[in-house]
Design a protein around this motif. Structure first.
Motif, short mmCIF file in Angstrom:
data_model
loop_
_atom_site.label_atom_id
_atom_site.label_comp_id
_atom_site.label_asym_id
_atom_site.label_seq_id
_atom_site.Cartn_x
_atom_site.Cartn_y
_atom_site.Cartn_z
N ALA A 216 28.60 -10.74 13.65
CA ALA A 216 29.01 -10.59 15.04
C ALA A 216 28.96 -9.07 15.45
O ALA A 216 28.61 -8.41 16.43
N ASP B 274 37.33 -7.55 15.36
CA ASP B 274 35.52 -7.11 14.73
C ASP B 274 35.57 -6.58 15.90
O ASP B 274 36.17 -6.72 17.41
N SER C 162 30.36 -8.49 19.42
CA SER C 162 30.07 -8.91 20.42
C SER C 162 31.12 -9.63 21.94
O SER C 162 31.33 -9.56 22.89
N GLY C 163 32.54 -10.50 20.51
CA GLY C 163 32.88 -10.88 21.28
C GLY C 163 32.10 -12.23 21.80
O GLY C 163 31.48 -12.39 21.92
N ILE D 10 32.46 -20.43 26.16
CA ILE D 10 32.66 -20.83 24.88
C ILE D 10 33.59 -21.37 24.42
O ILE D 10 33.99 -22.09 23.71
N LEU E 118 34.37 -23.87 20.92
CA LEU E 118 34.64 -22.92 19.81
C LEU E 118 34.89 -23.67 18.65
O LEU E 118 34.59 -23.54 17.67
N THR F 1 27.57 -24.19 16.94
CA THR F 1 27.34 -23.29 16.90
C THR F 1 26.13 -22.26 17.80
O THR F 1 25.78 -22.82 18.72
N LYS G 44 23.95 -20.28 16.35
CA LYS G 44 23.22 -19.15 15.29
C LYS G 44 22.27 -19.51 15.06
O LYS G 44 22.54 -21.03 14.78
N GLY H 60 22.99 -21.34 11.79
CA GLY H 60 25.08 -21.72 11.60
C GLY H 60 25.30 -23.12 11.13
O GLY H 60 24.15 -23.49 11.43
N THR H 61 26.02 -23.88 10.59
CA THR H 61 26.40 -25.04 10.82
C THR H 61 27.42 -25.57 11.97
O THR H 61 27.78 -26.27 11.86
N MET I 141 30.57 -24.94 11.40
CA MET I 141 31.84 -25.77 10.94
C MET I 141 32.69 -24.73 10.73
O MET I 141 34.27 -25.36 10.01
N GLY I 142 32.49 -23.10 10.83
CA GLY I 142 33.45 -22.65 9.59
C GLY I 142 34.70 -22.52 10.73
O GLY I 142 36.02 -23.12 9.78
N ALA J 81 36.24 -9.29 19.09
CA ALA J 81 37.31 -10.27 18.79
C ALA J 81 38.37 -10.57 18.25
O ALA J 81 37.71 -9.49 17.11
N PHE K 137 40.55 -13.00 15.83
CA PHE K 137 41.37 -13.99 15.44
C PHE K 137 42.36 -13.44 14.42
O PHE K 137 42.77 -12.78 13.74
P1 ADP Z 1 29.18 -21.15 12.80
O1 ADP Z 1 29.48 -19.47 12.64
O2 ADP Z 1 28.16 -21.37 11.44
O3 ADP Z 1 28.60 -20.53 13.89
P2 ADP Z 1 31.65 -21.07 12.91
O4 ADP Z 1 32.76 -22.50 13.73
O5 ADP Z 1 32.72 -20.85 12.09
O6 ADP Z 1 30.10 -21.68 12.76
O7 ADP Z 1 31.59 -20.78 14.74
C1 ADP Z 1 31.06 -21.28 15.81
C2 ADP Z 1 31.17 -19.37 16.91
O8 ADP Z 1 32.14 -19.11 17.50
C3 ADP Z 1 29.77 -19.47 16.99
O9 ADP Z 1 28.26 -19.78 16.76
C4 ADP Z 1 29.57 -17.82 17.58
O10 ADP Z 1 29.65 -18.78 18.35
C5 ADP Z 1 31.49 -18.07 17.64
N1 ADP Z 1 31.95 -17.13 16.88
C6 ADP Z 1 32.59 -17.17 15.96
N2 ADP Z 1 33.60 -16.59 15.74
C7 ADP Z 1 32.87 -14.87 16.40
C8 ADP Z 1 33.55 -14.04 16.92
N3 ADP Z 1 34.35 -12.99 15.28
N4 ADP Z 1 32.52 -12.96 17.76
C9 ADP Z 1 31.99 -14.15 18.64
N5 ADP Z 1 31.29 -15.02 18.44
C10 ADP Z 1 31.58 -15.79 16.88
#
Ligand code: ADP
Length: 698
Positions: A596, A622, A625-626, A631, A635, A641, A643, A646-647, A649-650, A675, A677
């Protein structure tokens, strides 16, 4: 004969110096029944007058010693009713006038006609008698008058003493009435005053003043009439108050309390004498307060009565006080009971965890409790309408009209509660339409509950359900894909070997193999999510685990120009949980943070105690971008995703792992400002027997 009896009581005096005349007249009148006395001279006549009662006098005008006229005055003085007839041989005008002036009855000329003289004397005698009689009547009258005056005087005296007595009585009555009025007013104060203790004190004080008593005390039964308590006392010493309390409680126990006033001295015996029966001197009067057969308590008045008489003087006053105090204490205790009940009801209503409101027949909200105010949010001063509060879930027309038309009925439905300046919230509404009284008319009672949490849980459940089916489906598909994928990969490797040194063609095979590896990673993630591996608890040192995870990301962070920083604030960072899984969570979230951030960004990691001491908190913040608000909800959805590579799934896997440990993952973000977490984990993970033990089939 007739003459004789008529004139027997008439005395005739004859005064003449002529013995023959005396003789003739004496004989003449003697024969006629008169009592006759005679005198030859004025002197002799006066002597007679002094001792005899004379009715008629025949007096010669010319006497040897004086004139006959000289006798008139002394004769009249001695005999007020005497009638004098003057006799004269030569009447002159002067002598006649003199005679008449001196009150002579008549006069007769000599020589006279005896019969004429007889008539004259008879007339004179009659007049004398009449005069005497009328004087007698007058005397009687004046006597009667005197008596009358006497009686009038006595009567007057009596009247004035009665008047005095009356005005004294009146005065004391007035005083009594004034005092009673004052006490009555004070009594009214007792039941109308919220703090009736003060009013009671004032009442006792005034009572003592008016009764000239030494002091007074009030004893009241507790609400259930079980025990007697001292309510208040005025100028009574504590020992007396306590003695009275004991005696009265005892008498109540042995059921010997009379409803009439009695004295404390006789209280507590087998039979309590009332004041009216008392013969001796007494001091402490107990006035029972008995209301409609219910004992309220006692008023004790300390005043010494030396006799029954002195007691009776106060009796009516005390009696009235008894009535006033009984009524007022009964009222006050009823009012305080009602007030307590009202307070209780209000407190219950105010603190109940459901919104309660009432609306009148026009749909205007009349009452709302604390929870209702909280849920409805701030409202202006103007009237709130039911239809402005609740959106009609049935569509068409006003909701209130629909409810109010159900006469005395109930209804229950879900709808949205509309709030000014805030989003609507889902509520369950129960309504009851009742007709309260003429004043309130038809009233709708509304009880409503906030369903936000319930709805969220339902959403969660639905999401979990959806995810489970999705997971199962994905696992099946992934499993099926993996087999042909393995075949493709093996074939591609064989192909690469066969191509040998043909680097040009070998590059294509490398692309195939690379994509196969990517597909395999996706499938692995999918399987991890769908068939999560249950955590295996082992002792780990959290700070070391975080450092290891961050070390794996150092290159990646360095490549993007992002700074990684870790600070351990935990005093004890030895935890019992699945280290591999937690490392995975930290990796996923830290990686998101790095991705991000732009060059020069920063990811800070902190480990600290959570609010709950059984938990630790890991914060990953971090400067990226926030996360935009829109969304936020999605999330944690798998495959979500933003990205290109991106998958999605994280975060879903991270949340699943944290929840699998009995912890949670949440975030805070201000778009554009990065953001944060938060991962909260129990220090000792709960090992649940219910957790699936088998690993997912790959
Ligand atoms: P991925 O990273 O593969 O997209 P995640 O489940 O980890 O899948 O994240 C889902 C979405 O959440 C990301 O695509 C992004 O848009 C948003 N996101 C997660 N963490 C952050 C962060 N620290 N800052 C901004 N957006 C985030």
């Amino acid at each position: 004969m007739e003459h004789k009896s008529r004139y027997a009581s008439v005395t005739v005096l004859i005064v003449d110096d002529e013995p023959s005349i005396l003789e003739i007249l004496e004989q003449f009148f003697g024969e006629r029944g008169y009592r006759v006395v005679t005198a030859g001279t004025a002197e002799a006549a006066l002597a007679l007058v002094a001792r005899e009662r004379i009715d008629v006098a025949l007096i010669d005008l010319k006497l040897p010693d004086r004139t006959g006229l000289d006798l008139l005055e002394p004769l009249a003085r001695a005999n007020p009713h005497v009638k004098c007839i003057m006799m004269t041989a030569f009447a002159s005008i002067e002598s006649t006038i003199d005679a008449l002036r001196l009150n002579a009855f008549d006069y007769v000329l000599k020589p006279f006609d005896l019969l004429r003289v007889g008539e004259m004397v008879e007339a004179a005698a009659q007049q004398s008698r009449h005069q005497r009689e009328s004087d007698g009547v007058l005397d009687q009258l004046s006597m009667a008058n005197r008596k009358l005056e006497e009686s009038a005087r006595t009567l007057g005296e009596k009247l004035s003493s009665i008047n005095d007595e009356l005005s004294r009585t009146n005065e004391s009555l007035n005083r009594h009435v004034t005092r009673l009025r004052v006490l009555y007013q004070m009594g009214r104060d007792i039941s109308s005053n919220e703090n009736w203790g003060d009013a009671l004190d004032r009442f006792l004080m005034a009572l003592c003043k008016y009764l000239e008593a030494e002091g007074a005390g009030l004893f009241l039964f507790s609400n259930n009439a079980q025990s007697l308590k001292v309510r208040t006392s005025y100028q009574l010493d504590e020992a007396l108050v306590q003695r009275a309390l004991r005696a009265l409680s005892q008498a109540q126990g042995s059921d010997t309390l009379p409803s009439e006033m009695f004295t404390l001295e006789t209280c507590g015996g087998p039979r309590v004498k009332t004041c009216l029966e008392m013969t001796v001197r007494w001091q402490d009067t107990v006035i029972p307060l008995l209301y409609k057969g219910r004992w309220l308590g006692f008023l004790l008045v300390r005043k010494a009565y030396r006799s029954r008489r002195s007691y009776l003087a106060d009796y009516h006053f005390i009696n009235t006080i008894q009535t006033i105090l009984t009524e007022e204490v009964a009222n006050a205790s009823t009012i305080s009971h009602l007030r307590n009940l009202k307070d209780f009801n209000e407190t219950v209503l105010e603190n109940i965890n459901s919104g309660v409101l009432t609306a009148d027949r026009d749909g205007k909200v009349m009452f709302r409790n604390g929870r209702a105010r909280e849920l409805m949010g701030e409202r202006g001063k103007e009237a709130i309408l039911f239809d402005e509060l609740f959106a009609n879930p049935f569509g068409g027309g006003g909701l209130f009209g629909r409810i109010a038309s159900q006469d005395e009925g109930n209804s229950s439905f879900e709808c949205m509660l509309l709030r000014p300046g805030a989003g609507p919230i889902p509520v369950r509404v129960n309504t009851t339409t009742v007709r309260l009284d003429d004043h309130h008319g038809t009233t709708v009672i509304v009880i409503f509950e906030d369903l936000t949490r319930q709805k969220r849980m339902e959403d969660e459940l639905r999401r979990a359900d959806r995810l489970r089916s999705l997971g199962e489906l994905s696992a099946g598909v992934a499993h099926e894909i993996r087999n042909p994928l393995t075949g493709i990969a093996t074939t591609a490797q064989v192909l690469k070997e066969r191509l040998g040194t043909d680097a040009e063609k070998g590059k294509f095979v490398d692309v195939i193999l690379g994509e196969i590896a990517r597909l395999d990673a996706i499938i692995k993630n999918l399987l991890d999510f769908a068939r999560p591996v249950p955590p295996h608890a082992s002792e780990i040192v959290l700070s070391r685990l975080i450092e290891d995870a961050l070390a794996l990301l150092t290159d990646k962070a360095g490549g993007r120009g992002v700074n990684l920083h870790f600070e351990n604030q935990l005093r004890d960072d030895r935890l019992l949980l699945d280290g591999d899984q937690i490392k995975q969570v930290i990796l996923n979230i830290a990686l998101n943070g790095i991705e991000a951030c732009g060059a020069g960004g920063r990811v800070n990691v902190y480990a600290r105690d959570a609010v709950n001491p059984a938990f630790v908190q890991i914060e990953l913040s971090d400067t990226g971008s926030g996360i935009p608000d829109d969304i936020g909800d999605k999330l944690y959805n798998p495959f979500f995703t933003t990205k290109t590579e991106g998958t999605g799934m994280g975060l879903s896997i991270s949340r699943k792992i944290a929840e699998g440990h009995g912890g949670r993952v949440y975030y805070k973000s201000a778009p554009g400002k990065g953001a944060s977490f938060f991962i909260e984990l129990p220090r000792k993970m709960l090992v649940s027997a219910e957790r699936p033990a088998a690993r997912a089939t790959e």
